[in-house]
Design an enzyme around this catalytic site. Structure first.
Site, mmCIF file in Angstrom:
data_model
loop_
_atom_site.group_PDB
_atom_site.id
_atom_site.type_symbol
_atom_site.label_atom_id
_atom_site.label_comp_id
_atom_site.label_asym_id
_atom_site.label_seq_id
_atom_site.Cartn_x
_atom_site.Cartn_y
_atom_site.Cartn_z
ATOM 1 N N CYS A 44 0.848 -1.189 0.000
ATOM 2 C CA CYS A 44 0.000 0.000 0.000
ATOM 3 C C CYS A 44 0.891 1.250 0.000
ATOM 4 O O CYS A 44 2.005 1.236 0.514
ATOM 5 C CB CYS A 44 -0.900 0.002 1.230
ATOM 6 S SG CYS A 44 -2.050 1.394 1.258
ATOM 7 N N ASP A 46 0.451 3.789 1.711
ATOM 8 C CA ASP A 46 0.409 4.356 3.066
ATOM 9 C C ASP A 46 1.832 4.709 3.548
ATOM 10 O O ASP A 46 2.755 3.889 3.446
ATOM 11 C CB ASP A 46 -0.222 3.329 4.009
ATOM 12 C CG ASP A 46 -0.590 3.936 5.354
ATOM 13 O OD1 ASP A 46 -1.778 3.938 5.692
ATOM 14 O OD2 ASP A 46 0.333 4.401 6.064
ATOM 15 N N ARG A 48 3.076 4.866 6.326
ATOM 16 C CA ARG A 48 3.601 4.096 7.455
ATOM 17 C C ARG A 48 4.160 2.738 7.030
ATOM 18 O O ARG A 48 4.706 2.000 7.828
ATOM 19 C CB ARG A 48 2.506 3.916 8.512
ATOM 20 C CG ARG A 48 2.074 5.236 9.118
ATOM 21 C CD ARG A 48 0.746 5.131 9.803
ATOM 22 N NE ARG A 48 -0.326 4.854 8.848
ATOM 23 C CZ ARG A 48 -1.613 4.732 9.163
ATOM 24 N NH1 ARG A 48 -1.991 4.843 10.411
ATOM 25 N NH2 ARG A 48 -2.523 4.494 8.244
ATOM 26 N N HIS A 100 -2.101 -4.126 4.954
ATOM 27 C CA HIS A 100 -1.862 -3.717 6.346
ATOM 28 C C HIS A 100 -3.186 -3.399 7.037
ATOM 29 O O HIS A 100 -4.085 -2.820 6.425
ATOM 30 C CB HIS A 100 -0.909 -2.515 6.409
ATOM 31 C CG HIS A 100 -1.489 -1.253 5.829
ATOM 32 N ND1 HIS A 100 -1.952 -0.217 6.622
ATOM 33 C CD2 HIS A 100 -1.714 -0.859 4.558
ATOM 34 C CE1 HIS A 100 -2.411 0.744 5.846
ATOM 35 N NE2 HIS A 100 -2.275 0.389 4.590
ATOM 36 N N CYS A 103 -5.810 0.006 6.983
ATOM 37 C CA CYS A 103 -5.663 0.550 5.625
ATOM 38 C C CYS A 103 -6.831 1.493 5.301
ATOM 39 O O CYS A 103 -7.994 1.082 5.324
ATOM 40 C CB CYS A 103 -5.600 -0.586 4.612
ATOM 41 S SG CYS A 103 -5.346 -0.013 2.913
HETATM 42 CO CO CO Z 1 -3.345 1.167 3.038
#
Ligand code: CO
Length: 211
Positions: A44, A46, A48, A100, A103
Protein backbone atom coordinates in the site's frame (compact mmCIF):
# COMPACT_ATOMS: atom_id res chain seq x y z
CA UNK A 1 8.63 10.59 12.21
CA UNK A 2 9.82 14.16 12.48
CA UNK A 3 9.34 16.51 9.56
CA UNK A 4 12.54 17.05 7.61
CA UNK A 5 13.27 20.11 5.53
CA UNK A 6 14.49 19.67 1.95
CA UNK A 7 17.89 20.96 3.07
CA UNK A 8 18.04 18.28 5.78
CA UNK A 9 17.21 15.60 3.24
CA UNK A 10 20.13 16.66 1.03
CA UNK A 11 22.45 16.87 4.04
CA UNK A 12 21.38 13.37 5.00
CA UNK A 13 22.19 12.22 1.47
CA UNK A 14 25.80 13.36 1.86
CA UNK A 15 26.10 11.61 5.22
CA UNK A 16 24.58 8.45 3.77
CA UNK A 17 27.07 8.43 0.87
CA UNK A 18 29.97 8.85 3.31
CA UNK A 19 28.63 6.09 5.55
CA UNK A 20 28.23 3.64 2.66
CA UNK A 21 31.68 4.39 1.22
CA UNK A 22 33.23 3.92 4.65
CA UNK A 23 31.98 0.35 4.87
CA UNK A 24 32.58 -0.41 1.17
CA UNK A 25 34.52 1.95 -1.15
CA UNK A 26 33.00 0.14 -4.17
CA UNK A 27 29.42 0.29 -2.85
CA UNK A 28 28.04 2.61 -5.55
CA UNK A 29 30.08 1.02 -8.29
CA UNK A 30 28.49 -2.33 -7.47
CA UNK A 31 25.03 -0.81 -6.97
CA UNK A 32 25.05 0.88 -10.35
CA UNK A 33 26.25 -2.13 -12.30
CA UNK A 34 23.12 -4.29 -12.13
CA UNK A 35 20.10 -5.29 -10.10
CA UNK A 36 19.27 -8.89 -9.29
CA UNK A 37 16.33 -8.69 -6.87
CA UNK A 38 14.77 -11.98 -5.82
CA UNK A 39 11.55 -10.35 -4.58
CA UNK A 40 8.76 -8.39 -6.23
CA UNK A 41 6.82 -6.53 -3.55
CA UNK A 42 3.32 -5.06 -3.84
CA UNK A 43 2.27 -2.87 -0.94
CA UNK A 44 0.00 0.00 0.00
CA UNK A 45 1.11 3.60 -0.62
CA UNK A 46 0.41 4.36 3.07
CA UNK A 47 3.31 6.41 4.47
CA UNK A 48 3.60 4.10 7.46
CA UNK A 49 4.54 1.17 5.23
CA UNK A 50 8.29 0.92 4.83
CA UNK A 51 9.35 -1.72 2.35
CA UNK A 52 12.88 -1.63 3.78
CA UNK A 53 11.62 -2.19 7.35
CA UNK A 54 9.19 -4.95 6.38
CA UNK A 55 11.56 -6.79 4.03
CA UNK A 56 14.75 -6.11 6.03
CA UNK A 57 16.10 -5.12 2.65
CA UNK A 58 18.89 -3.06 1.17
CA UNK A 59 18.93 -1.20 -2.17
CA UNK A 60 18.87 -3.82 -4.91
CA UNK A 61 16.98 -6.47 -2.94
CA UNK A 62 13.32 -5.77 -3.73
CA UNK A 63 11.53 -4.61 -6.89
CA UNK A 64 8.60 -2.59 -5.60
CA UNK A 65 5.21 -1.29 -6.64
CA UNK A 66 2.82 0.47 -4.31
CA UNK A 67 -0.68 1.83 -4.73
CA UNK A 68 -3.77 2.51 -2.63
CA UNK A 69 -4.73 -0.73 -0.83
CA UNK A 70 -2.24 -2.90 -2.76
CA UNK A 71 -4.64 -3.69 -5.59
CA UNK A 72 -3.54 -5.89 -8.51
CA UNK A 73 -5.79 -4.68 -11.29
CA UNK A 74 -5.78 -6.50 -14.62
CA UNK A 75 -6.61 -3.18 -16.33
CA UNK A 76 -3.69 -1.26 -14.84
CA UNK A 77 -0.96 -1.00 -17.48
CA UNK A 78 1.42 0.29 -14.82
CA UNK A 79 1.12 -2.78 -12.61
CA UNK A 80 1.06 -5.18 -15.58
CA UNK A 81 4.31 -3.64 -16.82
CA UNK A 82 5.90 -4.02 -13.37
CA UNK A 83 4.87 -7.69 -13.30
CA UNK A 84 6.11 -8.27 -16.85
CA UNK A 85 9.52 -6.73 -16.23
CA UNK A 86 10.06 -8.30 -12.82
CA UNK A 87 8.94 -11.79 -13.77
CA UNK A 88 10.32 -12.07 -17.31
CA UNK A 89 13.41 -9.89 -17.25
CA UNK A 90 14.58 -9.64 -13.63
CA UNK A 91 13.38 -13.22 -13.06
CA UNK A 92 12.29 -12.64 -9.46
CA UNK A 93 11.69 -15.81 -7.44
CA UNK A 94 8.99 -14.57 -5.10
CA UNK A 95 6.09 -12.14 -5.35
CA UNK A 96 4.72 -10.63 -2.14
CA UNK A 97 1.37 -8.89 -1.76
CA UNK A 98 1.50 -7.12 1.58
CA UNK A 99 -1.59 -5.43 2.99
CA UNK A 100 -1.86 -3.72 6.35
CA UNK A 101 -4.45 -3.46 9.10
CA UNK A 102 -5.73 0.09 9.41
CA UNK A 103 -5.66 0.55 5.62
CA UNK A 104 -7.52 3.75 4.71
CA UNK A 105 -8.37 2.47 1.22
CA UNK A 106 -9.94 -0.69 2.58
CA UNK A 107 -11.83 1.26 5.25
CA UNK A 108 -13.26 3.71 2.71
CA UNK A 109 -14.29 0.82 0.46
CA UNK A 110 -16.30 -0.63 3.37
CA UNK A 111 -18.70 2.31 3.32
CA UNK A 112 -21.08 3.15 0.48
CA UNK A 113 -19.89 6.70 -0.09
CA UNK A 114 -19.13 8.69 -3.23
CA UNK A 115 -15.37 9.23 -3.32
CA UNK A 116 -15.28 10.86 -6.76
CA UNK A 117 -12.21 9.95 -8.79
CA UNK A 118 -11.35 7.20 -6.28
CA UNK A 119 -14.59 5.28 -6.98
CA UNK A 120 -13.26 3.01 -9.77
CA UNK A 121 -10.17 2.12 -7.73
CA UNK A 122 -12.17 1.46 -4.57
CA UNK A 123 -14.50 -0.74 -6.63
CA UNK A 124 -11.69 -3.33 -6.76
CA UNK A 125 -11.91 -3.64 -2.96
CA UNK A 126 -15.70 -3.37 -2.93
CA UNK A 127 -15.71 -6.39 -5.29
CA UNK A 128 -13.70 -8.29 -2.66
CA UNK A 129 -16.34 -7.36 -0.07
CA UNK A 130 -19.13 -8.57 -2.36
CA UNK A 131 -17.33 -11.89 -3.02
CA UNK A 132 -16.98 -12.52 0.72
CA UNK A 133 -20.12 -10.75 1.93
CA UNK A 134 -21.52 -13.77 3.79
CA UNK A 135 -18.35 -14.24 5.85
CA UNK A 136 -17.80 -10.53 6.46
CA UNK A 137 -21.37 -9.72 7.46
CA UNK A 138 -21.21 -12.56 9.97
CA UNK A 139 -18.49 -10.71 11.88
CA UNK A 140 -20.32 -8.53 14.37
CA UNK A 141 -17.49 -6.30 15.48
CA UNK A 142 -16.63 -3.59 12.93
CA UNK A 143 -12.88 -3.62 13.71
CA UNK A 144 -12.67 -7.39 13.26
CA UNK A 145 -14.65 -7.16 10.00
CA UNK A 146 -12.29 -4.45 8.79
CA UNK A 147 -9.24 -6.60 9.67
CA UNK A 148 -10.73 -9.56 7.83
CA UNK A 149 -11.42 -7.48 4.70
CA UNK A 150 -7.76 -6.40 4.73
CA UNK A 151 -6.76 -10.10 4.77
CA UNK A 152 -9.30 -11.14 2.11
CA UNK A 153 -8.16 -8.25 -0.08
CA UNK A 154 -4.57 -9.56 0.08
CA UNK A 155 -5.73 -13.08 -0.83
CA UNK A 156 -7.87 -11.83 -3.73
CA UNK A 157 -4.97 -9.72 -5.03
CA UNK A 158 -2.74 -12.82 -4.90
CA UNK A 159 -5.43 -14.58 -6.96
CA UNK A 160 -5.46 -11.64 -9.36
CA UNK A 161 -1.73 -12.21 -9.83
CA UNK A 162 -2.43 -15.82 -10.83
CA UNK A 163 -4.88 -14.51 -13.45
CA UNK A 164 -2.15 -12.57 -15.26
CA UNK A 165 -0.42 -14.17 -18.22
CA UNK A 166 3.13 -13.55 -17.05
CA UNK A 167 2.62 -14.93 -13.54
CA UNK A 168 0.64 -17.90 -14.84
CA UNK A 169 3.46 -18.78 -17.23
CA UNK A 170 6.09 -18.49 -14.47
CA UNK A 171 3.96 -20.63 -12.15
CA UNK A 172 3.62 -23.34 -14.77
CA UNK A 173 7.39 -23.23 -15.22
CA UNK A 174 7.69 -23.59 -11.41
CA UNK A 175 10.01 -20.62 -11.05
CA UNK A 176 7.90 -18.38 -8.85
CA UNK A 177 6.03 -18.41 -5.52
CA UNK A 178 3.34 -16.01 -4.36
CA UNK A 179 3.08 -14.84 -0.75
CA UNK A 180 0.19 -12.97 0.92
CA UNK A 181 1.17 -11.03 4.03
CA UNK A 182 -0.37 -8.46 6.35
CA UNK A 183 1.59 -5.89 8.32
CA UNK A 184 0.02 -5.04 11.68
CA UNK A 185 0.92 -1.44 12.45
CA UNK A 186 -0.52 -1.81 15.96
CA UNK A 187 2.26 -4.24 16.91
CA UNK A 188 4.79 -4.06 14.06
CA UNK A 189 4.22 -7.74 13.37
CA UNK A 190 4.29 -9.25 9.90
CA UNK A 191 1.68 -11.98 9.42
CA UNK A 192 1.87 -14.69 6.77
CA UNK A 193 -1.60 -15.52 5.42
CA UNK A 194 -0.06 -18.67 3.92
CA UNK A 195 -1.48 -18.13 0.45
CA UNK A 196 -1.67 -21.51 -1.25
CA UNK A 197 -0.47 -20.87 -4.80
CA UNK A 198 -1.06 -24.45 -5.98
CA UNK A 199 -4.62 -24.50 -4.63
CA UNK A 200 -5.36 -21.12 -6.18
CA UNK A 201 -4.02 -22.28 -9.54
CA UNK A 202 -6.13 -25.42 -9.42
CA UNK A 203 -9.25 -23.51 -8.46
CA UNK A 204 -9.07 -20.64 -10.85
CA UNK A 205 -7.20 -21.87 -13.90
CA UNK A 206 -10.23 -23.73 -15.22
CA UNK A 207 -11.70 -20.29 -15.86
CA UNK A 208 -8.72 -17.96 -16.15
CA UNK A 209 -6.13 -20.05 -17.88
CA UNK A 210 -4.43 -18.34 -20.81
CA UNK A 211 -2.26 -21.28 -21.88
CO1 CO B 1 -3.34 1.17 3.04
Amino acid sequence: MAYKTVRQIFEHNKEWIAERLKSDPDYFKKLSQRQVPKYLFFGCSDSRISTEAIMASEPGDVFTHRNIANVISGFDLNILSVINYAVNHLRVKRIVVCGHYGCGGVKTAMSSTDEGLLNPWLRNIRDVYRLHMAELNNIGQTEARYDRLVELNVIEQCINLVKTRDVQKALLEKRITIHGWVFDMRTGQLIDLKFNTKKAMKEIMAIYTVF
